[in-house]
Design an enzyme around this catalytic site. Structure first.
Site, PDB file in Angstrom:
ATOM      1  CE1 TYR A  18      -4.513  -0.966   0.275  1.00 61.92           C
ATOM      2  CE2 TYR A  18      -3.293  -2.964   0.785  1.00 61.92           C
ATOM      3  CZ  TYR A  18      -4.463  -2.346   0.413  1.00 61.92           C
ATOM      4  OH  TYR A  18      -5.576  -3.095   0.142  1.00 61.92           O
ATOM      5  CE  LYS A  44       2.159 -18.065   1.504  1.00 65.12           C
ATOM      6  NZ  LYS A  44       1.471 -19.332   1.772  1.00 65.12           N
ATOM      7  CG  ASP A  57      -1.583 -20.178   2.907  1.00 64.36           C
ATOM      8  OD1 ASP A  57      -0.801 -19.538   3.611  1.00 64.36           O
ATOM      9  OD2 ASP A  57      -1.309 -21.291   2.434  1.00 64.36           O
ATOM     10  CG  ASP A  96      -7.572  -4.653   1.927  1.00 71.13           C
ATOM     11  OD1 ASP A  96      -8.745  -4.534   2.330  1.00 71.13           O
ATOM     12  OD2 ASP A  96      -7.188  -4.178   0.843  1.00 71.13           O
TER      13      ASP A  96
END
Length: 375
Positions: free
Chosen positions: A135, A202, A241, A265
């Site tokens: 972002y 992640k 995930d 998000d």
């Protein structure tokens, strides 16, 4: 009466519909909750498409200065016009006011449609770091001179293999930004007696960005908090995930989700779907000095003026503002009115379409129903 000054940005697209359905409810809740000793004084501000039309700029200086003075505001959804100068008005507001914490509570309200069997078990908060990650907007379009220069540097100097026809983006994640975000969230969790914090990352793939986020978060916990609160709060981490699967299968096992920007998000929208969708999910962007409260959904211009969108996200965001400015009784009145209304099967189209035999009401009608049930 004590006047409670609240700056508001009506918003674009469906913003006026939502505002018109919510305003009287918010005013009446404060008057009733505090026995006519307090009332809201609204301060009208411009931003987004409406500001561009009336002032020729997307964010007038008077809007910025008023928010800085009052220290908080509530806003409707904003559209970023094509060629308007900002990649996103919402992101820009977070950047100029340094609103580094995005807070999105996800709690089931009885009467809402849900795709899972036991939605009443859902009561968690997605916290999203607001200033780092993709972002930042550091990217270069494929086939431009800038992207060619970056690719040449990566290939020739850094020794990696990037195809010449690539678009390039950079994902910075800093120790400073991560640590101040983690401190804020941990302090919030402790003061609000939350039981568990889960770092969502992640880092197995992005070892030096999201992996670093994980490591820095644990370091802050160890250095500043474990000694005093280690018996009261659990802290763990999970691959992003897998987190998506877990909030669907076992949402009751999660409480506070500590996320980098992009993960937060994605995950906040996923969690919102479990309790009825973005139309019922509130949000806030908070810094050390300023906080802006806003619905999590967009401006939905195709529904503008049709009086059919769901105002709950905006109304619950206003409830978050009320808690922030020490008006908890007004917050509680509104939350109870929402639950009473939904239990009677009164809801807008986005919720009614998921239930058999429920006829949707208009946005304005829903606002009136809430007002009638404000006890």
């Amino acid at each position: 009466m004590e006047k409670i000054r609240i700056p508001y940005i009506m918003g674009d697209g469906t913003g006026p519909d939502i505002w018109n359905a919510s305003r009287e409810l918010l005013e009446e809740a404060v008057i009733k909750a505090y026995d006519h000793e307090k009332e809201i004084e609204w301060i009208y501000l411009l931003a987004g498409q409406k500001a561009l039309e009336e002032k020729g700029v997307l964010l007038p200086e008077e809007t910025v200065e008023t928010v800085k003075e009052v220290k908080f505001a509530i806003k409707g959804p904003l559209t970023t016009p094509v060629g308007g100068g900002f990649r996103s008005m919402n992101v820009y507001l977070r950047q100029i006011f340094d609103l580094y914490v995005c807070m999105r509570p996800v709690k089931y309200i009885r009467g809402l449609p849900s795709p899972i069997k036991n939605p009443e078990r859902i009561d968690l908060i997605v916290f999203r770091e607001n200033t780092d990650d993709v972002y930042k907007g550091i990217e270069w379009e494929a086939f431009t001179e800038d992207s060619r220069r970056v690719i040449k540097f990566l290939n020739e100097v850094m020794g990696v293999d990037v195809a010449e026809d690539s678009g390039i983006g950079i994902k910075p994640m800093s120790k400073k930004a991560t640590e101040r975000f983690v401190r804020w969230v941990l302090n919030y969790a402790i003061s609000h007696k939350r039981r568990k914090i889960t770092i969502v990352h992640k880092g197995n793939i992005m070892k030096y960005t999201e992996g670093a986020f994980r490591a820095w978060a644990y370091n802050i916990w160890e250095e500043l908090f474990r000694g005093s609160y280690g018996n009261d709060i659990q802290i763990n981490d999970i691959i992003a995930d897998n987190m998506f699967a877990q909030v669907i299968l076992r949402p009751e096992e999660y409480d506070v989700l500590l996320c980098p920007n992009l993960n937060g998000d994605y995950l906040s929208d996923c969690c919102a779907a479990l309790i009825g969708g973005l139309g019922v999910a509130p949000g806030a962007n908070i810094g050390d000095e300023i906080a802006i409260f806003e619905p999590t959904h967009g401006s939905a211009p195709k529904y503008a003026g049709l009086d059919m969108v769901n105002p709950i996200s905006f109304i619950l965001s206003a409830c978050m503002l009320f808690e922030h400015i020490k008006l908890p009784k007004a917050k509680e009145l509104i939350e109870k009115a929402i639950e009473r209304t939904l239990k009677e099967g009164i809801m807008t189209y986005d919720l009614a379409r998921h239930l058999d035999g429920v006829k949707p009401v208009k946005c304005s009608e829903f606002g009136k129903a809430l007002l009638q049930r404000l006890e």
